[in-house]
Design an enzyme around this catalytic site. Sequence first.
Site, PDB file in Angstrom:
ATOM      1  N   LYS A   7     -22.475  30.900 -34.176  1.00 52.35           N
ATOM      2  CA  LYS A   7     -22.027  32.084 -33.542  1.00 52.35           C
ATOM      3  C   LYS A   7     -22.620  31.910 -32.185  1.00 52.35           C
ATOM      4  CE  LYS A   7     -24.127  35.914 -34.153  1.00 52.35           C
ATOM      5  NZ  LYS A   7     -25.452  36.072 -33.734  1.00 52.35           N
TER       6      LYS A   7
ATOM      7  N   HIS B  10     -25.944  32.188 -40.568  1.00 52.94           N
ATOM      8  CA  HIS B  10     -27.036  31.636 -41.368  1.00 52.94           C
ATOM      9  C   HIS B  10     -27.751  32.635 -42.450  1.00 52.94           C
ATOM     10  CE1 HIS B  10     -29.333  34.214 -38.640  1.00 52.94           C
ATOM     11  NE2 HIS B  10     -30.554  34.053 -39.491  1.00 52.94           N
TER      12      HIS B  10
ATOM     13  N   LYS C 110     -29.265  32.328 -46.884  1.00 49.30           N
ATOM     14  CA  LYS C 110     -30.637  33.092 -47.546  1.00 49.30           C
ATOM     15  C   LYS C 110     -30.632  33.158 -48.992  1.00 49.30           C
ATOM     16  CE  LYS C 110     -31.406  35.796 -43.094  1.00 49.30           C
ATOM     17  NZ  LYS C 110     -32.592  35.475 -42.640  1.00 49.30           N
TER      18      LYS C 110
ATOM     19  N   GLU D 123     -34.498  45.035 -37.351  1.00 49.52           N
ATOM     20  CA  GLU D 123     -35.453  44.200 -36.669  1.00 49.52           C
ATOM     21  C   GLU D 123     -36.571  44.883 -35.759  1.00 49.52           C
ATOM     22  OE1 GLU D 123     -33.639  40.073 -35.616  1.00 49.52           O
ATOM     23  OE2 GLU D 123     -32.126  41.585 -34.658  1.00 49.52           O
TER      24      GLU D 123
ATOM     25  N   ASP E 261     -23.111  40.882 -32.117  1.00 49.56           N
ATOM     26  CA  ASP E 261     -24.324  39.959 -32.421  1.00 49.56           C
ATOM     27  C   ASP E 261     -24.730  40.061 -33.958  1.00 49.56           C
ATOM     28  OD1 ASP E 261     -26.462  38.070 -31.955  1.00 49.56           O
ATOM     29  OD2 ASP E 261     -27.731  39.711 -32.250  1.00 49.56           O
TER      30      ASP E 261
ATOM     31  N   HIS F  52     -23.030  38.915 -39.680  1.00 46.68           N
ATOM     32  CA  HIS F  52     -24.006  38.907 -40.727  1.00 46.68           C
ATOM     33  C   HIS F  52     -23.526  40.182 -41.597  1.00 46.68           C
ATOM     34  CE1 HIS F  52     -25.908  35.770 -38.501  1.00 46.68           C
ATOM     35  NE2 HIS F  52     -26.664  36.953 -37.732  1.00 46.68           N
TER      36      HIS F  52
ATOM     37  N   LYS G 274     -32.420  46.488 -32.806  1.00 44.61           N
ATOM     38  CA  LYS G 274     -33.618  45.785 -32.396  1.00 44.61           C
ATOM     39  C   LYS G 274     -34.723  46.567 -32.359  1.00 44.61           C
ATOM     40  CE  LYS G 274     -31.944  41.471 -31.109  1.00 44.61           C
ATOM     41  NZ  LYS G 274     -32.224  40.521 -32.020  1.00 44.61           N
TER      42      LYS G 274
HETATM   43  C1  BG6 Z   1     -28.849  36.281 -35.071  1.00 45.30           C
HETATM   44  C2  BG6 Z   1     -28.856  37.060 -34.012  1.00 45.30           C
HETATM   45  O1  BG6 Z   1     -27.832  35.677 -35.594  1.00 45.30           O
HETATM   46  O2  BG6 Z   1     -29.864  36.759 -36.114  1.00 45.30           O
HETATM   47  C3  BG6 Z   1     -30.291  37.260 -33.584  1.00 45.30           C
HETATM   48  O3  BG6 Z   1     -28.374  36.534 -32.865  1.00 45.30           O
HETATM   49  C4  BG6 Z   1     -31.068  37.901 -34.508  1.00 45.30           C
HETATM   50  O4  BG6 Z   1     -30.243  38.707 -32.532  1.00 45.30           O
HETATM   51  C5  BG6 Z   1     -31.091  37.000 -35.871  1.00 45.30           C
HETATM   52  O5  BG6 Z   1     -32.415  38.218 -34.304  1.00 45.30           O
HETATM   53  C6  BG6 Z   1     -31.890  37.598 -37.008  1.00 45.30           C
HETATM   54  O6  BG6 Z   1     -32.104  36.563 -38.014  1.00 45.30           O
HETATM   55  P1  BG6 Z   1     -32.919  36.920 -39.385  1.00 45.30           P
HETATM   56  O7  BG6 Z   1     -32.585  35.771 -39.923  1.00 45.30           O
HETATM   57  O8  BG6 Z   1     -34.290  36.797 -38.531  1.00 45.30           O
HETATM   58  O9  BG6 Z   1     -32.806  38.184 -39.797  1.00 45.30           O
END
Ligand code: BG6
Length: 491
Positions: free
Chosen positions: A150, A180, A184, A218, A237, A242, A341
Site C-alpha cells: 500500500k 502486512h 500477523k 501507535e 494510512d 489495516h 500516532k
Molecule cells: C503501516 C503504516 O502500514 O503500518 C504506518 O503506513 C504504521 O504508518 C504501520 O506505522 C504500523 O504497522 P505495525 O505492524 O507496526 O503495527
Amino acid sequence: MAGKVIPIPPFDCVVFGGCGDLAERKLIPALYHRQCTGQFTEPSRIIGSSRSSITSEEYRHFAGQAIEAHVNREDVDSSQVRCFLERLSYIPVDVTSSNGWDKLKEEIEKTSVKVRAFYLAVSPALFGDIAMQLGANSLITPDTRIIVEKPIGRDLSTACVLNNRLGTFFSENQIFRIDHYLGKETVQNLMALRFANALYEPLWNSNHIDNVQITVAESVGLEGRAGYYEHAGALRDMVQNHLLQLLCLVAMEPSAFLDADAVRDEKLKVLRSLAPVNVHNVGEHTIRGQYLAGISAKVPVRSYLEDLGKKKSDTETFVALRTTIANWRWAHTPFYLRTGKRMAERVSEIAVTFKPIPHSIFGRDAGQIIANRLVIRLQPDEGVKQWLMVKDPGPGGMRLRHIPLDMSFASTFSGRNPDAYERLLMDVMRGNQTLFMRRDEVEAAWQWTDSILESWEKTQQPIYGYNAGTWGPPRAVSMIKRDRRVWSNLV
Ligand code: BG6
C-alpha cells in the site's frame, strides 16, 4: 511448540528497491529467517535491484548488515548467513527507463527456476512503469507474481487506475497486494478462534454482541515519512486497509473452506455492507485529531506541525469512527474504530463486548456486574482474554469480580513469533492469495473511505488537537459516550 515447515518450490525473488528501508528492515530478515527453518528448496535466489550502481558483493555486504541489525543475536548463525548471502546477487536497473532490464533478464534466465516473484518495494508511482517494463522485456511467465505494498491509490479512482495498469500485464491471481496486518499471527488466530471453536459462533451476532471496538494505537510519530504521511493521514494510512481488514475478519461469515477466493468473497460482502458516511452523520460518527507536543514513552516529543516543519496542516494523525454493517448478523451492533500516532501506548486490539445479563439475582453487595468481553490482543503481548464475572474467593458473602481467562501466546507457545512478512513472502512463493487483498476488496474499501473523505471536505470537519502520549482528542471519548459506551481500555 515448533511449527511444521512445509518446503516451498525454488524461487527467484527480485526486490526492486532492494537497498531501501523495507528491504533492509523487513524483507531480508524475513527471508533469512525462513531459510533458517529449512523451508527453501534449491536453487532459490534473491536478486536485489535499484538505481544504485553497486556490485553483487556490495549488496551482500548490505544484506549482511541488515541481518546483523534486524535479526535477534541468538538467531544469527554464521553458516546460515553465509548460505543466505550466497543466494543473493544485485542488478542495477533504472525502472523509469529501459536501462538495466536486459541484464536483469540475463540474470533471471541463468536458471530454469519457474517461480518468479517481483517485489515492488518502491514508490507506488513506479508500480505501473515496472509492470510495463516486465511485460515489454518478456519477464512475465505463468508462474510470475508481482507484490505491491500500500498505498494502492489515494481514493477509489486512483486505485482503479493503478489496478487497471497492473491488470494490463498481470492476471489477478498473479497480483499480491500486501496488507502486512493479515500476516500477523494473532490476526490469523482470529480466524482460528472464530472458525475452529463452536463456542463463539452462536453468540457472534447483534443479539448477543453489544459492540466491537478495534484499536490500533501507535506511540511513534512520523518516523521519517513526513512527505508520505502529510498526503495520506490516518484514514488512508491505517483505516482504509489495516483496520477494515480486521473488521472484515471479525464480521465475515464463515467461508466454505480456507481458500483464497472463498475467504475474500466473504470479506468483500462485509465491505460492501458498511453503512456509508454522509454529510449529515459525518460529524457525529467520525472524529479527526492531530497530535500536539506532549510526553510519549516518558520523553517530551514535538507536535505534528513541528515534526513536519509547517505552520498549518489539515492532515489527521488520529481518527475515531463509528460504523455499522447492514446485514442480518450485525444490523444493531456498532463497530468503533480508532487509530492514531503518538498515542498513550502501542497497542492493537479487538474488543468484543457482549450484552449485559438480562436480570441479576445478586444483591447490591455483590458489586457491579460487568458485561463479558473478549479481547484479542494483536500486539504487543499477543493473546486472548475472555473477561468473565466470578465469585471473589473466601468469606464475605457473594462478591463478584470481573477477571480475565487469560491466554497469553508468549507463555503458551515457546519460540519466536514470526514477523508478518515471513508468512506473506512464503505464501507468494506458494501462490496462496488468502492473506492478500483482491482488487475488488481494495476498491470496496476505498469506496467507503471516500464517503468519509468527501464528507469531511464538504462539511469542513474540524481537526481536534490532542496531546502526544494520550488516547486522542477528548471528543473521541464524547463520541462513544453519546452511545452510553466507553473505549475498552479506558474503562
Ligand atoms: C503501516 C503504516 O502500514 O503500518 C504506518 O503506513 C504504521 O504508518 C504501520 O506505522 C504500523 O504497522 P505495525 O505492524 O507496526 O503495527
